[in-house]
Design a protein around this motif. Structure first.
Motif, PDB file in Angstrom:
ATOM      1  N   LYS A   1      48.289 -35.912 -25.124  1.00 52.66           N
ATOM      2  CA  LYS A   1      47.884 -36.061 -26.461  1.00 52.66           C
ATOM      3  C   LYS A   1      47.767 -37.404 -26.496  1.00 52.66           C
ATOM      4  N   TRP A   2      46.693 -37.832 -27.354  1.00 55.35           N
ATOM      5  CA  TRP A   2      46.504 -39.216 -27.574  1.00 55.35           C
ATOM      6  C   TRP A   2      47.345 -39.865 -28.745  1.00 55.35           C
ATOM      7  N   LYS A   3      48.259 -40.806 -28.409  1.00 58.59           N
ATOM      8  CA  LYS A   3      49.038 -41.198 -29.795  1.00 58.59           C
ATOM      9  C   LYS A   3      49.133 -42.668 -29.425  1.00 58.59           C
ATOM     10  N   HIS A   4      49.874 -43.323 -30.596  1.00 62.26           N
ATOM     11  CA  HIS A   4      49.896 -44.781 -30.681  1.00 62.26           C
ATOM     12  C   HIS A   4      51.142 -45.054 -29.869  1.00 62.26           C
ATOM     13  N   SER A   5      50.975 -46.274 -28.971  1.00 64.56           N
ATOM     14  CA  SER A   5      52.037 -46.528 -28.233  1.00 64.56           C
ATOM     15  C   SER A   5      53.013 -47.650 -29.041  1.00 64.56           C
TER      16      SER A   5
ATOM     17  N   GLY B   1      51.128 -50.596 -30.407  1.00 63.18           N
ATOM     18  CA  GLY B   1      49.932 -50.096 -31.488  1.00 63.18           C
ATOM     19  C   GLY B   1      48.716 -49.654 -30.745  1.00 63.18           C
ATOM     20  N   LYS B   2      48.720 -49.752 -29.433  1.00 58.96           N
ATOM     21  CA  LYS B   2      47.453 -49.004 -28.700  1.00 58.96           C
ATOM     22  C   LYS B   2      47.526 -47.788 -28.634  1.00 58.96           C
ATOM     23  N   GLU B   3      46.289 -47.115 -28.477  1.00 56.18           N
ATOM     24  CA  GLU B   3      46.276 -45.580 -28.144  1.00 56.18           C
ATOM     25  C   GLU B   3      46.497 -45.444 -26.712  1.00 56.18           C
ATOM     26  N   GLU B   4      47.100 -44.503 -26.591  1.00 53.80           N
ATOM     27  CA  GLU B   4      47.388 -43.850 -24.856  1.00 53.80           C
ATOM     28  C   GLU B   4      47.790 -42.750 -25.015  1.00 53.80           C
ATOM     29  N   MET B   5      47.329 -42.101 -23.709  1.00 60.92           N
ATOM     30  CA  MET B   5      47.630 -40.667 -23.393  1.00 60.92           C
ATOM     31  C   MET B   5      49.062 -40.417 -22.986  1.00 60.92           C
ATOM     32  N   GLN B   6      49.747 -39.492 -23.878  1.00 55.37           N
ATOM     33  CA  GLN B   6      51.218 -39.198 -23.652  1.00 55.37           C
ATOM     34  C   GLN B   6      51.327 -37.649 -23.142  1.00 55.37           C
ATOM     35  N   TYR B   7      52.207 -37.499 -22.047  1.00 51.95           N
ATOM     36  CA  TYR B   7      52.534 -35.953 -22.010  1.00 51.95           C
ATOM     37  C   TYR B   7      53.398 -35.445 -22.750  1.00 51.95           C
TER      38      TYR B   7
END
Length: 1413
Positions: A131-135, A138-144
């Motif tokens: 899922k694409w979420k904010h780290s 503040g950047k968007e990253e893919m998280q399992y």
């Protein structure tokens, strides 16, 4: 460019998955912590008696030796706090290792498309979805994140042994070749292979062998790289301890799709059963091998004739028969023990595929699964019901024996893993000795071995060459072919050594290590080895999916990383020239970033580095990086480029790259030009004396009168422009860095061209060349000669010069001598070659001057454009005179040529442009002017800035463009129409009484603007004189009226805009224009809102509240009241214009000579004159409705439905086109309608009198702003006029008005209104009742002392009549007796003697007179 380990995803909560999959680790860690805590407590609290037990523990004794202080053989106790801390650190480290090592015990699989990851341990599994979420940064990253978790075991005691995530291709036309969904294939120790969806739903289960599943592997379709390569089929291979099963990919794909549809339909309906196709598989029993741990399915292969004969000879001996065509075989390679590596070959067609009964399994599974799930939800499910189902195992087909062909016999070596390369030619094998062996699977040989990789995990990366990179190698005699060949492919082996925590990338077969990364000791390396299942040679070509070849899962950092390897690393070794060049480029970049380096030292090192580079493309790249660095001085740039160029010239002609040589030569010429221009700018020359006004006038060929007028216009423009714009002056206009200079220019074929740039960059380049010359600080002749010699075309220089001149308007106006400098420079540019065509004559248009005129036409700097046009006109005239003089010198020898001027087409175009620019300058000056102080509230719409003008904009704005521009300015300044009229009258008349009166009224109305108003009136007069046609007073009022209503439509809350629009409309003198504008305003902006307001008011039956007004009409209740009043005024103006238009002719619109060629939209006035005549009765009918609506809103009437005042014909005629003929009411009206009309008019009169009474004591401050027509509005008179339209007696309304005035005690107004009543007898009878009510209140309610005694003295008839009166019916009872007596006298005066109430009136007057005052 080197290898890179790139993170592309993170885990959202990996500890949650760890605690679910390995709960014993969490419990063990917690128990260890408790146990250690308990031991340490008992150890410390045990005192001296526990010391013997502590000595038995090795760690304690070892740590305490040497720390016990001994004295005279006595052992003293020491402080054990340090030992305790060491123990705690060791235990924390152990628990941390156990926490991180959990992933090594799990089975992992990541989908190649990165849409699903599965982690399984024993019976449990966790499905992770990205899922694409904010780290945190503040950047968007893919998280399992965990998408599903649960237990997968069905049989008792079975565990997960292998997992695959296989993406299946979509069959939809819109997404052919893209992944549709991902199937999870799970192998168990019970022998079962089960297939699941992403949500954990079991699709089907297969028991193909009763032994545990060791390994699952998949092969998907790949397009063959060469025509001779055999096309491989898709398959799923399952390894058992003594057998291998291969399932056909097409059969599996169809079965999985059918099972998924089956599950979806069964979940929806519960009874539908679709039979999927059976699975086709082959089962081979592997013989002559002791132990098998892993396998690789190489695919179908065909032997060459030599290998075919060799194999036949080895098997069949000398007399072996050889077939004409080599057979196709499926090759399998296994690793284990005895042999270490075994090779199996299965002939195609030697075994028929087996068919499994999937349909029965799916059907039984679905019914039982759905029923059991429902039973579990309802509490009916029990283990006793499941046991009989689990014990029923399907029939297992026997395996076809397959003997080992050959192998690598190494009795002491035991293989652990095998990994096949993407090209199916190489395989990497790991063993128990910590070796990684590279196999050539085609020849069955071990070609390479790596040592020291115990427990290693391996994978492959295949990199495809970028064909653009190979262009740099065309001079290299490489054995890989020319640049026109296909892309080359390189194989890299990735080895992860967990013992050392290092990830290495090796080039195969005999290449070096090209990358190494420290990654930690707890990672897992995932190499799927397949892509998307279900593709073929057609669908795989349309869309290439984004897949990851290899991934590294790091549980410590919670990240997933992939390895990027560039292709050129496969060609690199210690002696590679490319690698050396890349190293030199990196070194050069590091040198450029070093801020502390000495310039001389940098120059020497840069020369050495750039000369050491071999490849021409890399040399060019290095030189470009030097030239684009801002910190390198000009001398170093020139020397480095010159050195490289000299080095290239020394080489043999065949070996020199012509492109690089030309590049160096071009850059060197540009550097020399930069140096020369900088030198000229730095040289200061003696300034000439500033030219006088006469000199300038003579230079520009202007008459003295026009020159002084021009000075006045420029001074006015400069003064007004300084108030509105603030320009930041740059003191370093002539400075431009070398980097930017080289970026702006290109040198090609001895010609310098300017790149396509933004306007600011273009001005910067022109300023670098010409600004010093325009200021008179540099030699104009030398600069023009230098630029011409460098290769600039005159057209390019002219464009740069004009862009600079037109952008520096403010500086130019402050420096009058810049005009003479511009004249000199333009003369020099015009004399250059190719500037003016030799074939040009006076009867044709020169492209050279046309280029200059085009720049002036497009410029928004009116003053600068006008000055440049004057200079251009003067230079043109001078050149024409010289040409004409040479041409006719023989004919007119001795004649006086100073008194005449040669005519030419260019000269006429210049004169036309000068007139247009002068007009534009005057107009722009007017638009810059504004009032200094404005006390009234200013709307945001009035603060929007006006765009700057240009001749081009005015030519494209149409005939009404000039008036429209001035109208926008008038609106933003908030001027009343009287200002426009005053300026017009002052322009046409010199101090008439009318103009003086208007001027005085203006300053009375606008006292706050008196300071700047005189200045604005003067500018308006100049504009009127310059544009007698375009700014005609009627035309200007029409545009102002339209502009105001357009702005009101944007914000209907600003009712003052609509009021101002009506004011401008009323100021239009010509009835034809007034009629057309009013009709257009009605149709465009008014009628739709008016209909909404009408239906709203008719619905609520009263003046609606603010919320309803905003919802239905789009404005507040106060704004809607003003809107309705303006509608009435608009229709009244329209009616008056329709009548007046019969008495006057339509105007003839004209345009100034300079603006005849305008093109664009039709002007508002032209559209107004094209409007049809209105139907007067229809507009009058609509006017009545607007007046009714305005009365309801303004007087806040209740219980009135406006449409009920009209019959069906009248209702249907509303809001129709005013120019159409509609059926209007005629004849006698319905009595019920007349009754409603009469009640409405009486309500209007009553409310008007009430408002009149209350307004004398309480009046709103902003009432005049919202209701400007209230000053002359007499509601009773208006009601009487409406009565005539509504077929109601006007005298009835007037009588009611008089009665209301007396009822409120305003007898003085009542006496005035009494005179307008026709039937005074009826009115007198009504007033007699009112007088009786006043007297009854005075006598009966204690206003008069001894009122009852006085009442008893009255005649009985009068006394009874007074007692029957109700004083509450009148509004004001506190009226003096003398006033009442005067009222009774007036009643007696107008009552005839034979009237029935005459005697009563006589008695009443006697009673009133008897009452003391």
């Amino acid at each position: 460019m080197s290898c890179a380990l790139v993170p592309f995803a993170h885990f959202q909560d990996l500890e949650l998955a760890r605690d679910f999959l390995s709960p014993h680790r969490r419990q063990g860690i917690a128990a260890a912590g408790k146990e250690s805590a308990g031991k340490s407590t008992s150890w410390e609290d045990g005192g001296w008696g526990a010391w013997d037990e502590a000595e038995l523990q090795e760690p304690v004794s070892s740590y305490c030796v040497g720390r016990m202080p001994k004295l005279l053989g006595i052992v003293y106790p020491c402080d054990y706090s340090a030992e305790k801390q060491i123990f705690q650190e060791e235990e924390e480290s152990t628990s941390k290792n156990q926490r991180n090592y959990w992933l090594q015990d799990c089975v992992l699989s990541l989908s190649p498309t990165n849409d699903l990851m599965v982690i399984a341990n024993e019976q449990k599994a966790v499905f992770l979805v990205p899922k694409w979420k904010h780290s945190d940064k503040g950047k968007e990253e893919m998280q399992y994140a965990v998408g599903w978790s649960g237990s997968l075991n069905v049989e008792e005691g079975e565990c997960v042994s292998s997992v695959l995530c296989i993406p299946l291709a979509s069959q939809k036309r819109s997404s052919t070749g893209r992944p549709d969904w991902t199937c999870i294939v799970v192998g168990f120790t019970s022998g079962y292979v089960r297939f699941y969806t992403e949500s954990g739903v079991l699709l089907l289960a297969q028991l193909l062998n009763e032994d545990p599943v060791l390994q699952l592997k998949c092969r998907t379709y790949e397009i063959p790289r060469h025509p001779g390569v055999t096309e491989q089929n898709e398959e799923l291979s399952i390894l058992y301890p003594a057998a291998i099963v291969t399932i056909d990919g097409f059969s599996l794909f169809q079965s999985l799709r059918a099972c998924r549809n089956q599950v979806a339909r069964a979940a929806a309906s519960g009874n539908e059963n679709v039979q999927p196709p059976p699975l086709a598989y082959k089962k081979w029993g592997l013989q002559d091998v002791d132990t098998i741990v892993d396998h690789a399915s190489i695919g179908i292969m065909t032997l060459c004739p030599f290998d075919q004969m060799k194999t036949a000879s080895n098997i069949g001996g000398y007399n072996a028969a050889i077939k004409s065509s080599p057979p196709a075989m499926s090759q399998y390679v296994t690793v284990g023990a005895n042999p270490f590596t075994a090779f199996f070959f299965a002939l195609e067609g030697s075994s028929q595929p087996l068919l499994s009964h999937v349909a029965l399994a799916v059907a039984s599974k679905l019914t039982s699964a759905l029923f059991n799930a429902a039973s579990g939800w309802l509490g009916w499910k029990s283990k006793h019901e499941e046991e009989p189902v689990q014990k029923q195992k399907p029939k297992v087909e026997p395996a076809t024996p397959l003997a080992v062909r050959f192998g690598l016999p190494d009795s002491r070596r035991h293989g652990e893993k095998i990994c096949l390369s993407p090209c199916n030619t190489l395989a990497a094998v790991t063993d128990e000795f910590g070796r990684v062996i590279l196999l050539d699977v085609t020849r069955g040989l071990a070609v390479r071995m790596w040592k020291g990789y115990r427990d290693a995990e391996i994978g492959w990366i295949q990199t495809v060459e970028d064909l653009q990179e190979r262009e740099t190698e065309k001079m290299d005699s490489s054995p890989f072919g020319n640049a026109q060949g296909p892309s080359r492919v390189a194989q890299f082996l990735v080895i992860y050594a967990p013992r050392r925590g290092i990830l290495e990338v090796w080039s195969t077969q005999q290449g070096p290590r090209v990358g190494a990364f420290n990654v930690g000791k707890y990672c897992r390396l995932l190499y799927p080895g397949y892509k998307i299942m279900g593709l073929n040679n057609v669908t795989s070509q349309g869309w290439q999916p984004q897949t990851y070849q290899i991934c590294l899962v790091d549980p410590v950092s919670g990240s997933v990383k992939t390895v990027h390897v560039p292709f050129h690393l496969s060609l690199s070794d210690k002696k590679s020239e490319r690698a050396k060049d890349m190293h030199l480029v990196k070194k050069l970049n590091a040198l450029l970033k070093d801020k502390t380096s000495d310039p001389d030292l940098f120059e020497a090192e840069a020369k050495e580095l750039i000369l050491d580079i071999k490849y021409p493309a890399t040399k060019k790249q290095a030189l470009e990086s030097i030239l684009t660095n801002e910190r390198v001085p000009l001398s170093s740039l020139t020397n480095i480029t010159q050195t490289l160029m000299d080095n290239l010239k020394k080489q043999e002609l065949e070996c020199v790259d012509e492109g690089l040589l030309q590049f160096c030569a071009n850059k060197l010429k540009l550097l020399h030009l930069y140096e020369l221009v900088s030198k000229l700018n730095s040289q200061s020359i003696q300034k000439e004396t500033s030219p006088s006004d006469n000199d300038l006038a003579k230079l520009l060929r202007l008459e003295e009168k026009y020159f002084h007028r021009l000075e006045t216009l420029l001074e006015n423009y400069k003064k007004e422009n300084a108030q509105t714009t603030t320009q930041l002056t740059d003191e370093k206009d002539d400075i431009l860095s070398v980097k930017i200079f080289l970026e702006y220019l290109e040198y090609e074929k001895d010609v310098i061209t300017v790149k396509n740039m933004e306007d600011g960059e273009y001005v910067a380049l022109g300023s670098f060349f010409f600004w010093k010359c325009l200021c008179g600080e540099s030699s104009t002749e030398e600069m023009c000669h230098a630029l011409e010699s460098a290769g600039f075309s005159p057209q390019t220089l002219l464009s740069l010069l004009l862009s600079l001149w037109l952008s520096k308007e403010k500086d130019i106006l402050d420096k009058p001598d810049s005009v003479s400098c511009l004249y000199t420079m333009l003369s020099l540019l015009s004399k250059m070659k190719v500037a003016i065509d030799e074939t040009w004559d006076t009867q044709s248009v020169s492209p050279w001057w046309q280029q200059m005129r085009t720049a002036c036409v497009q410029s928004e700097s009116s003053a600068a454009a006008l000055l440049s046009a004057l200079v251009g006109h003067s230079v043109t005239a001078e050149i024409i005179d010289s040409v004409t003089e040479k041409k006719f010198s023989q004919i007119i020898v001795g004649s006086d040529t100073e008194s005449w001027e040669a005519l030419s087409l260019d000269t006429e175009y210049w004169k036309l442009l000068l007139k247009q620019l002068e007009d534009c300058l005057i107009l722009q000056t007017l638009l810059h002017s504004k009032v200094t102080k404005r006390t009234k509230r200013v709307s945001s719409l009035q603060t929007e800035p006006l765009g700057r003008l240009s001749v081009k904009k005015l030519l494209e704005a149409g005939k009404g463009g000039i008036a429209d521009t001035v109208a926008k300015w008038v609106f933003r300044q908030g001027f009343s129409p009287i200002i426009l009229n005053v300026a017009q009258y002052k322009n046409t008349t010199d101090s008439t009484e009318e103009s003086v009166e208007m001027h005085n009224n203006l300053f009375l109305e606008e006292p706050e603007a008196a300071t700047g108003l005189e200045r604005i009136l003067e500018l308006l007069q100049v504009a009127y004189q310059q544009f007698p046609c375009s700014l005609d007073v009627d035309v200007l009022h029409a545009h102002c009226s339209w502009e105001c209503i357009v702005q009101w439509n944007k914000d209907p809350e600003e009712a003052c805009f609509l009021n101002r629009s009506i004011d401008h409309l009323r100021c239009i003198i010509n009835a034809h224009i007034q009629h057309g504008i009013a009709l257009m305003m009605w149709n465009t902006f008014i009628v739709k809102r008016l209909s909404s307001a009408t239906y709203l008011m008719d619905k609520v039956g009263k003046a609606p509240k603010d919320r309803l007004c905003r919802r239905d009409v789009g404005m507040s209740d106060t704004a809607m009241t003003a809107f309705l009043g303006c509608c009435s005024e608009l229709l009244q103006t329209l009616l008056e214009a329709d009548v007046s238009s019969d008495e006057m002719q339509a105007p003839v619109l004209d345009t100034e000579d300079a603006w005849v060629s305008v093109e664009g939209p039709v002007s508002i006035v032209e559209l107004a004159l094209e409007q049809k005549r209105i139907h007067y009765p229809l507009v009058e009918h609509q006017f009545v409705l607007c007046t009714v609506l305005y009365a309801i809103m303004r007087l806040s009437l209740k219980g009135v439905k406006p449409l009920s005042l009209f019959d069906s014909k009248g209702k249907n005629a509303f809001f129709k086109d005013p120019t159409s003929i509609q059926l209007l009411p005629s004849g006698d009206m319905d009595p019920n309608v007349l009754s409603i009309r009469q009640q409405f008019l009486l309500k209007v009169v009553s409310a008007a009198v009430q408002t009149l009474c209350s307004s004398q004591t309480d009046r709103e401050v902003s009432e005049e702003d919202y209701f400007p027509f209230e000053k002359g509005k007499n509601w009773p008179t208006l009601a009487a006029d409406l009565a005539q339209y509504l077929q109601i007696s006007e005298d009835l309304v007037r009588r009611h008005y008089v009665c209301e005035l007396y009822s409120y005690g305003m007898d003085h107004l009542g006496e005035e209104a009494f005179l307008q009543v026709v039937d005074k007898e009826v009115l007198a009878s009504q007033l007699l009742m009112l007088a009786g009510q006043r007297l009854a209140f005075a006598l009966l309610h204690g206003q008069i002392k001894d009122g009852m005694e006085l009442l008893s003295r009255l005649p009985p008839t009068l006394s009874t009549w007074l007692k029957a009166m109700d004083p509450q019916e009148i509004q004001n009872v506190e009226v003096p007796i003398a006033t009442t007596a005067r009222l009774v006298s007036k009643v007696i005066e107008h009552l005839p003697e034979n009237h029935g109430q005459y005697s009563l009136a006589l008695n009443l007057i006697e009673a009133v007179e008897a009452i003391p005052a």
